[in-house]
Design a protein around this motif. Structure first.
Motif, PDB file in Angstrom:
ATOM      1  N   GLU A  33      64.770 -22.522 130.119  1.00  0.00           N
ATOM      2  CA  GLU A  33      63.648 -22.685 131.048  1.00  0.00           C
ATOM      3  C   GLU A  33      62.306 -22.441 130.371  1.00  0.00           C
ATOM      4  OE1 GLU A  33      63.864 -23.824 134.144  1.00  0.00           O
ATOM      5  OE2 GLU A  33      66.044 -23.942 134.024  1.00  0.00           O
ATOM      6  N   SER A  34      61.230 -22.910 131.017  1.00  0.00           N
ATOM      7  CA  SER A  34      59.858 -22.704 130.557  1.00  0.00           C
ATOM      8  C   SER A  34      59.112 -21.861 131.581  1.00  0.00           C
ATOM      9  CB  SER A  34      59.137 -24.043 130.396  1.00  0.00           C
ATOM     10  OG  SER A  34      59.724 -24.796 129.373  1.00  0.00           O
ATOM     11  N   TYR A  35      58.222 -21.008 131.088  1.00  0.00           N
ATOM     12  CA  TYR A  35      57.431 -20.129 131.951  1.00  0.00           C
ATOM     13  C   TYR A  35      55.984 -20.184 131.504  1.00  0.00           C
ATOM     14  CZ  TYR A  35      62.100 -18.685 133.036  1.00  0.00           C
ATOM     15  OH  TYR A  35      63.420 -18.703 133.414  1.00  0.00           O
ATOM     16  N   THR A  36      55.083 -20.391 132.448  1.00  0.00           N
ATOM     17  CA  THR A  36      53.669 -20.556 132.142  1.00  0.00           C
ATOM     18  C   THR A  36      52.826 -19.711 133.091  1.00  0.00           C
ATOM     19  OG1 THR A  36      54.069 -22.834 131.435  1.00  0.00           O
ATOM     20  CG2 THR A  36      51.800 -22.240 131.927  1.00  0.00           C
ATOM     21  N   GLY A  37      51.796 -19.055 132.512  1.00  0.00           N
ATOM     22  CA  GLY A  37      50.798 -18.360 133.315  1.00  0.00           C
ATOM     23  C   GLY A  37      51.321 -17.152 134.058  1.00  0.00           C
ATOM     24  N   LEU A  38      52.065 -16.284 133.364  1.00  0.00           N
ATOM     25  CA  LEU A  38      52.641 -15.097 134.000  1.00  0.00           C
ATOM     26  C   LEU A  38      52.420 -13.860 133.147  1.00  0.00           C
ATOM     27  CD1 LEU A  38      56.115 -16.517 135.066  1.00  0.00           C
ATOM     28  CD2 LEU A  38      54.249 -15.906 136.606  1.00  0.00           C
ATOM     29  N   ARG A  52      66.669 -21.261 123.932  1.00  0.00           N
ATOM     30  CA  ARG A  52      65.823 -22.348 124.430  1.00  0.00           C
ATOM     31  C   ARG A  52      64.837 -21.900 125.498  1.00  0.00           C
ATOM     32  NH1 ARG A  52      70.688 -23.848 125.404  1.00  0.00           N
ATOM     33  NH2 ARG A  52      70.238 -24.637 127.484  1.00  0.00           N
ATOM     34  N   LEU A  53      64.177 -20.777 125.264  1.00  0.00           N
ATOM     35  CA  LEU A  53      63.120 -20.321 126.174  1.00  0.00           C
ATOM     36  C   LEU A  53      61.773 -20.796 125.665  1.00  0.00           C
ATOM     37  CD1 LEU A  53      64.241 -16.650 126.819  1.00  0.00           C
ATOM     38  CD2 LEU A  53      64.026 -18.427 128.538  1.00  0.00           C
ATOM     39  N   HIS A  54      60.879 -21.086 126.594  1.00  0.00           N
ATOM     40  CA  HIS A  54      59.513 -21.484 126.245  1.00  0.00           C
ATOM     41  C   HIS A  54      58.551 -20.683 127.119  1.00  0.00           C
ATOM     42  CE1 HIS A  54      56.131 -24.672 126.503  1.00  0.00           C
ATOM     43  NE2 HIS A  54      55.876 -23.815 125.551  1.00  0.00           N
ATOM     44  N   PHE A  55      57.660 -19.927 126.465  1.00  0.00           N
ATOM     45  CA  PHE A  55      56.637 -19.160 127.169  1.00  0.00           C
ATOM     46  C   PHE A  55      55.273 -19.683 126.752  1.00  0.00           C
ATOM     47  CE2 PHE A  55      60.191 -16.148 126.790  1.00  0.00           C
ATOM     48  CZ  PHE A  55      60.361 -15.802 128.114  1.00  0.00           C
ATOM     49  N   GLU A  56      54.434 -19.989 127.732  1.00  0.00           N
ATOM     50  CA  GLU A  56      53.076 -20.461 127.443  1.00  0.00           C
ATOM     51  C   GLU A  56      52.102 -19.713 128.347  1.00  0.00           C
ATOM     52  OE1 GLU A  56      50.459 -24.574 127.261  1.00  0.00           O
ATOM     53  OE2 GLU A  56      52.588 -24.681 127.702  1.00  0.00           O
ATOM     54  N   THR A  57      51.050 -19.170 127.736  1.00  0.00           N
ATOM     55  CA  THR A  57      50.042 -18.389 128.442  1.00  0.00           C
ATOM     56  C   THR A  57      50.731 -17.256 129.215  1.00  0.00           C
ATOM     57  OG1 THR A  57      48.783 -20.454 128.698  1.00  0.00           O
ATOM     58  CG2 THR A  57      47.949 -18.529 129.851  1.00  0.00           C
ATOM     59  N   HIS A  72      66.018 -20.436 119.314  1.00  0.00           N
ATOM     60  CA  HIS A  72      65.150 -21.568 119.662  1.00  0.00           C
ATOM     61  C   HIS A  72      64.067 -21.139 120.652  1.00  0.00           C
ATOM     62  CE1 HIS A  72      67.966 -24.089 117.536  1.00  0.00           C
ATOM     63  NE2 HIS A  72      68.938 -23.533 118.240  1.00  0.00           N
ATOM     64  N   LEU A  73      63.393 -20.073 120.323  1.00  0.00           N
ATOM     65  CA  LEU A  73      62.320 -19.532 121.158  1.00  0.00           C
ATOM     66  C   LEU A  73      61.002 -20.212 120.804  1.00  0.00           C
ATOM     67  CD1 LEU A  73      61.377 -17.331 123.170  1.00  0.00           C
ATOM     68  CD2 LEU A  73      61.093 -15.828 121.191  1.00  0.00           C
ATOM     69  N   ARG A  74      60.246 -20.601 121.823  1.00  0.00           N
ATOM     70  CA  ARG A  74      58.942 -21.235 121.615  1.00  0.00           C
ATOM     71  C   ARG A  74      57.905 -20.446 122.411  1.00  0.00           C
ATOM     72  NH1 ARG A  74      57.385 -27.340 123.372  1.00  0.00           N
ATOM     73  NH2 ARG A  74      55.187 -27.188 122.852  1.00  0.00           N
ATOM     74  N   MET A  75      56.825 -20.047 121.741  1.00  0.00           N
ATOM     75  CA  MET A  75      55.765 -19.281 122.392  1.00  0.00           C
ATOM     76  C   MET A  75      54.411 -19.845 122.020  1.00  0.00           C
ATOM     77  SD  MET A  75      56.897 -15.359 122.034  1.00  0.00           S
ATOM     78  CE  MET A  75      58.329 -14.740 122.848  1.00  0.00           C
ATOM     79  N   GLU A  76      53.564 -20.015 123.030  1.00  0.00           N
ATOM     80  CA  GLU A  76      52.196 -20.483 122.825  1.00  0.00           C
ATOM     81  C   GLU A  76      51.265 -19.613 123.655  1.00  0.00           C
ATOM     82  OE1 GLU A  76      51.982 -24.869 123.398  1.00  0.00           O
ATOM     83  OE2 GLU A  76      54.143 -24.626 123.675  1.00  0.00           O
TER      84      GLU A  76
END
Length: 89
Positions: A33-38, A52-57, A72-76
């Motif tokens: 899953e992806s999570y944004t703005g938290l 396969r996690l994606h964290f943005e902001t 496979h972690l992605r962070m922005e």
């Protein structure tokens, strides 16, 4: 010969002053899953395996992720404040 400095391409995260708290079950990290703005506060992820996690902001405050494996972690634009990531991979 003059010395040359290499410039880092790493930039500080671009984050707003405040983010909504991750409080609902839908906000809790789930594989793929992806999570944004938290903002995550006082979350215990110790000794888990997630992929396969994606964290943005996102801001992590006082989160425990000791011995947690993230594949496979992605962070922005992410900030960690007072977190324990000892032995995390």
């Amino acid at each position: 010969m003059g010395s040359s400095r290499s410039r880092s391409s790493v930039k500080p995260p671009q984050l707003p002053r405040a983010l909504p708290l991750a409080e609902s079950q839908d906000d809790m990290p789930t594989e793929g899953e992806s999570y944004t703005g938290l903002e995550y506060q006082y979350l215990d992820l110790a000794e888990q395996s997630m992929s396969r996690l994606h964290f943005e902001t996102v801001v992590f405050t006082q989160v425990i992720a000791t011995a947690t494996r993230f594949d496979h972690l992605r962070m922005e634009d992410v900030r960690f404040v007072g977190c324990n990531l000892a032995n995390a991979a």
